[in-house]
Motif scaffolding. Structure first.
Motif, PDB file in Angstrom:
ATOM      1  N   GLU A 110       1.322   9.681  18.847  1.00 52.35           N
ATOM      2  CA  GLU A 110       2.678  10.191  18.604  1.00 52.35           C
ATOM      3  C   GLU A 110       3.558   9.115  17.972  1.00 52.35           C
ATOM      4  OE1 GLU A 110       3.871  11.592  22.449  1.00 52.35           O
ATOM      5  OE2 GLU A 110       2.648  13.412  22.295  1.00 52.35           O
ATOM      6  N   ARG A 111       3.470   7.887  18.464  1.00 52.88           N
ATOM      7  CA  ARG A 111       4.260   6.801  17.873  1.00 52.88           C
ATOM      8  C   ARG A 111       3.848   6.560  16.419  1.00 52.88           C
ATOM      9  NH1 ARG A 111       3.544   4.555  23.061  1.00 52.88           N
ATOM     10  NH2 ARG A 111       1.739   3.380  22.315  1.00 52.88           N
ATOM     11  N   ALA A 112       2.543   6.566  16.161  1.00 49.61           N
ATOM     12  CA  ALA A 112       2.063   6.369  14.785  1.00 49.61           C
ATOM     13  C   ALA A 112       2.518   7.513  13.890  1.00 49.61           C
ATOM     14  CB  ALA A 112       0.543   6.238  14.770  1.00 49.61           C
ATOM     15  N   GLY A 113       2.493   8.740  14.410  1.00 48.72           N
ATOM     16  CA  GLY A 113       2.960   9.895  13.627  1.00 48.72           C
ATOM     17  C   GLY A 113       4.444   9.807  13.325  1.00 48.72           C
ATOM     18  N   GLN A 114       5.229   9.388  14.306  1.00 46.89           N
ATOM     19  CA  GLN A 114       6.665   9.228  14.081  1.00 46.89           C
ATOM     20  C   GLN A 114       6.936   8.124  13.064  1.00 46.89           C
ATOM     21  OE1 GLN A 114       7.997   8.553  18.089  1.00 46.89           O
ATOM     22  NE2 GLN A 114       8.133  10.731  18.566  1.00 46.89           N
ATOM     23  N   GLY A 156       0.809  -1.191   0.000  1.00 42.67           N
ATOM     24  CA  GLY A 156       0.000   0.000   0.000  1.00 42.67           C
ATOM     25  C   GLY A 156       0.852   1.255   0.000  1.00 42.67           C
ATOM     26  N   GLY A 157       0.196   2.383  -0.155  1.00 38.07           N
ATOM     27  CA  GLY A 157       0.873   3.665  -0.168  1.00 38.07           C
ATOM     28  C   GLY A 157       1.126   4.189   1.235  1.00 38.07           C
ATOM     29  N   LEU A 158       1.709   5.364   1.279  1.00 35.11           N
ATOM     30  CA  LEU A 158       2.030   5.991   2.560  1.00 35.11           C
ATOM     31  C   LEU A 158       0.781   6.159   3.437  1.00 35.11           C
ATOM     32  CD1 LEU A 158       4.499   8.777   1.411  1.00 35.11           C
ATOM     33  CD2 LEU A 158       5.032   6.828   2.848  1.00 35.11           C
ATOM     34  N   LYS A 159      -0.284   6.637   2.843  1.00 32.22           N
ATOM     35  CA  LYS A 159      -1.500   6.899   3.611  1.00 32.22           C
ATOM     36  C   LYS A 159      -2.060   5.611   4.213  1.00 32.22           C
ATOM     37  CE  LYS A 159      -6.021   9.110   3.157  1.00 32.22           C
ATOM     38  NZ  LYS A 159      -6.949   9.773   2.237  1.00 32.22           N
ATOM     39  N   GLU A 160      -2.082   4.548   3.424  1.00 28.77           N
ATOM     40  CA  GLU A 160      -2.601   3.275   3.913  1.00 28.77           C
ATOM     41  C   GLU A 160      -1.726   2.722   5.035  1.00 28.77           C
ATOM     42  OE1 GLU A 160      -2.062   3.861   0.599  1.00 28.77           O
ATOM     43  OE2 GLU A 160      -4.139   4.156  -0.002  1.00 28.77           O
ATOM     44  N   ARG A 161      -0.414   2.826   4.868  1.00 28.79           N
ATOM     45  CA  ARG A 161       0.493   2.324   5.910  1.00 28.79           C
ATOM     46  C   ARG A 161       0.360   3.146   7.184  1.00 28.79           C
ATOM     47  NH1 ARG A 161       4.045   1.870   1.358  1.00 28.79           N
ATOM     48  NH2 ARG A 161       5.257   3.683   2.041  1.00 28.79           N
ATOM     49  N   ALA A 162       0.195   4.458   7.048  1.00 30.71           N
ATOM     50  CA  ALA A 162       0.026   5.313   8.224  1.00 30.71           C
ATOM     51  C   ALA A 162      -1.285   4.988   8.941  1.00 30.71           C
ATOM     52  CB  ALA A 162       0.062   6.783   7.822  1.00 30.71           C
ATOM     53  N   ALA A 163      -2.358   4.800   8.181  1.00 27.46           N
ATOM     54  CA  ALA A 163      -3.654   4.462   8.784  1.00 27.46           C
ATOM     55  C   ALA A 163      -3.583   3.119   9.506  1.00 27.46           C
ATOM     56  CB  ALA A 163      -4.741   4.435   7.709  1.00 27.46           C
ATOM     57  N   LYS A 164      -2.902   2.162   8.901  1.00 27.11           N
ATOM     58  CA  LYS A 164      -2.763   0.843   9.527  1.00 27.11           C
ATOM     59  C   LYS A 164      -1.938   0.932  10.813  1.00 27.11           C
ATOM     60  CE  LYS A 164      -1.381  -3.894   8.607  1.00 27.11           C
ATOM     61  NZ  LYS A 164      -0.817  -4.844   7.665  1.00 27.11           N
ATOM     62  N   ALA A 165      -0.857   1.707  10.776  1.00 26.30           N
ATOM     63  CA  ALA A 165      -0.021   1.883  11.970  1.00 26.30           C
ATOM     64  C   ALA A 165      -0.815   2.545  13.089  1.00 26.30           C
ATOM     65  CB  ALA A 165       1.226   2.699  11.634  1.00 26.30           C
ATOM     66  N   LEU A 166      -1.622   3.546  12.755  1.00 25.95           N
ATOM     67  CA  LEU A 166      -2.435   4.215  13.757  1.00 25.95           C
ATOM     68  C   LEU A 166      -3.474   3.257  14.335  1.00 25.95           C
ATOM     69  CD1 LEU A 166      -3.208   6.725  15.335  1.00 25.95           C
ATOM     70  CD2 LEU A 166      -4.663   7.395  13.408  1.00 25.95           C
ATOM     71  N   ALA A 167      -4.117   2.494  13.476  1.00 24.32           N
ATOM     72  CA  ALA A 167      -5.121   1.530  13.957  1.00 24.32           C
ATOM     73  C   ALA A 167      -4.485   0.507  14.895  1.00 24.32           C
ATOM     74  CB  ALA A 167      -5.787   0.832  12.773  1.00 24.32           C
ATOM     75  N   LEU A 168      -3.283   0.048  14.572  1.00 24.93           N
ATOM     76  CA  LEU A 168      -2.591  -0.904  15.440  1.00 24.93           C
ATOM     77  C   LEU A 168      -2.255  -0.279  16.793  1.00 24.93           C
ATOM     78  CD1 LEU A 168      -0.225  -2.671  12.872  1.00 24.93           C
ATOM     79  CD2 LEU A 168      -2.215  -3.654  14.029  1.00 24.93           C
ATOM     80  N   GLU A 169      -1.804   0.973  16.776  1.00 26.71           N
ATOM     81  CA  GLU A 169      -1.485   1.670  18.028  1.00 26.71           C
ATOM     82  C   GLU A 169      -2.734   1.839  18.888  1.00 26.71           C
ATOM     83  OE1 GLU A 169       1.238   2.632  19.537  1.00 26.71           O
ATOM     84  OE2 GLU A 169       2.673   2.214  17.952  1.00 26.71           O
ATOM     85  N   VAL A 170      -3.836   2.277  18.284  1.00 24.75           N
ATOM     86  CA  VAL A 170      -5.075   2.481  19.035  1.00 24.75           C
ATOM     87  C   VAL A 170      -5.594   1.148  19.574  1.00 24.75           C
ATOM     88  CG1 VAL A 170      -7.501   3.195  18.836  1.00 24.75           C
ATOM     89  CG2 VAL A 170      -5.695   4.626  17.876  1.00 24.75           C
ATOM     90  N   ASP A 171      -5.551   0.107  18.746  1.00 25.00           N
ATOM     91  CA  ASP A 171      -5.981  -1.216  19.210  1.00 25.00           C
ATOM     92  C   ASP A 171      -5.146  -1.688  20.392  1.00 25.00           C
ATOM     93  OD1 ASP A 171      -7.955  -1.296  17.306  1.00 25.00           O
ATOM     94  OD2 ASP A 171      -6.878  -2.655  15.955  1.00 25.00           O
ATOM     95  N   ALA A 172      -3.837  -1.458  20.317  1.00 22.82           N
ATOM     96  CA  ALA A 172      -2.961  -1.875  21.413  1.00 22.82           C
ATOM     97  C   ALA A 172      -3.301  -1.119  22.692  1.00 22.82           C
ATOM     98  CB  ALA A 172      -1.498  -1.658  21.026  1.00 22.82           C
ATOM     99  N   VAL A 173      -3.527   0.180  22.577  1.00 24.65           N
ATOM    100  CA  VAL A 173      -3.874   0.984  23.757  1.00 24.65           C
ATOM    101  C   VAL A 173      -5.198   0.512  24.340  1.00 24.65           C
ATOM    102  CG1 VAL A 173      -4.595   3.288  24.508  1.00 24.65           C
ATOM    103  CG2 VAL A 173      -2.557   3.022  23.094  1.00 24.65           C
ATOM    104  N   LEU A 174      -6.189   0.331  23.489  1.00 27.52           N
ATOM    105  CA  LEU A 174      -7.502  -0.064  23.986  1.00 27.52           C
ATOM    106  C   LEU A 174      -7.488  -1.472  24.577  1.00 27.52           C
ATOM    107  CD1 LEU A 174      -9.887   1.456  21.304  1.00 27.52           C
ATOM    108  CD2 LEU A 174      -9.313   2.338  23.575  1.00 27.52           C
TER     109      LEU A 174
END
Length: 165
Positions: free
Chosen positions: A97-101, A1-19
């Motif tokens: 922040e981790r997903a943004g980095q 996938g592209g940058l946007k898809e990878r960023a969205a996936k990384a954010l979803a993984l971070e949020v899932d981990a937190v929750l």
């Protein structure tokens, strides 16, 4: 996938981990224990009666006031036991922040890879920077005869303008 898809996936993984860390079964179990507990029925009954009595001088019916107060009490307990905003919000912030980095690092790596891939093409196809074998010297040819003729006419033009012609 592209940058946007990878960023969205990384954010979803971070949020899932937190929750999953903060929204675990033990918190839900504590809420369920409270909600279905024997004393909770009396606690919510008290909240409803107090709200109904307080609503008598207002335009809100006692039944509506009691219902809203009980719903608010249940929501407050859910927030306190399950969601825990004071704990959840900082954890979500760190996840964002981790997903943004990670997205920034992915962007930089993608730009670097694109740049590296373009360099051979630029080297092969760019000629305006070549020295042309002249060891860095520019070829210059001045037509001194033309320059001399033009300069000789300048003094004549200067004399005429000085005389007011």
């Amino acid at each position: 996938g592209g940058l946007k898809e990878r960023a969205a996936k990384a954010l979803a993984l971070e949020v899932d981990a937190v929750l999953s860390d903060l929204h675990g079964a033990d918190r839900v179990r504590k809420f369920a224990d409270w909600y279905y507990g024997y004393s909770t029925a009396y606690e919510l009954l008290r909240v409803g009666i107090v709200a109904a009595a307080a609503s008598l001088p207002s335009s809100l019916s006692a039944r509506e006031a009691a219902g809203e107060a009980v719903a608010q009490a249940v929501l407050d307990k859910y927030l306190a036991l399950v969601l825990r905003p004071a704990v959840l919000e900082p954890a979500l912030r760190r996840g964002f922040e981790r997903a943004g980095q990670a997205a920034r690092s992915d962007f930089v790596a993608t730009v670097e890879a694109t740049h590296a891939a373009a360099l051979p093409l630029l080297r092969e196809q760019t000629s305006h920077l070549d020295t042309g074998g002249g060891e860095g010297r520019a070829a210059l040819a001045v037509d001194w005869r033309f320059a001399r003729a033009a300069a000789s006419q300048l003094s004549g033009a200067h004399d005429r303008s000085a005389a007011g012609l």
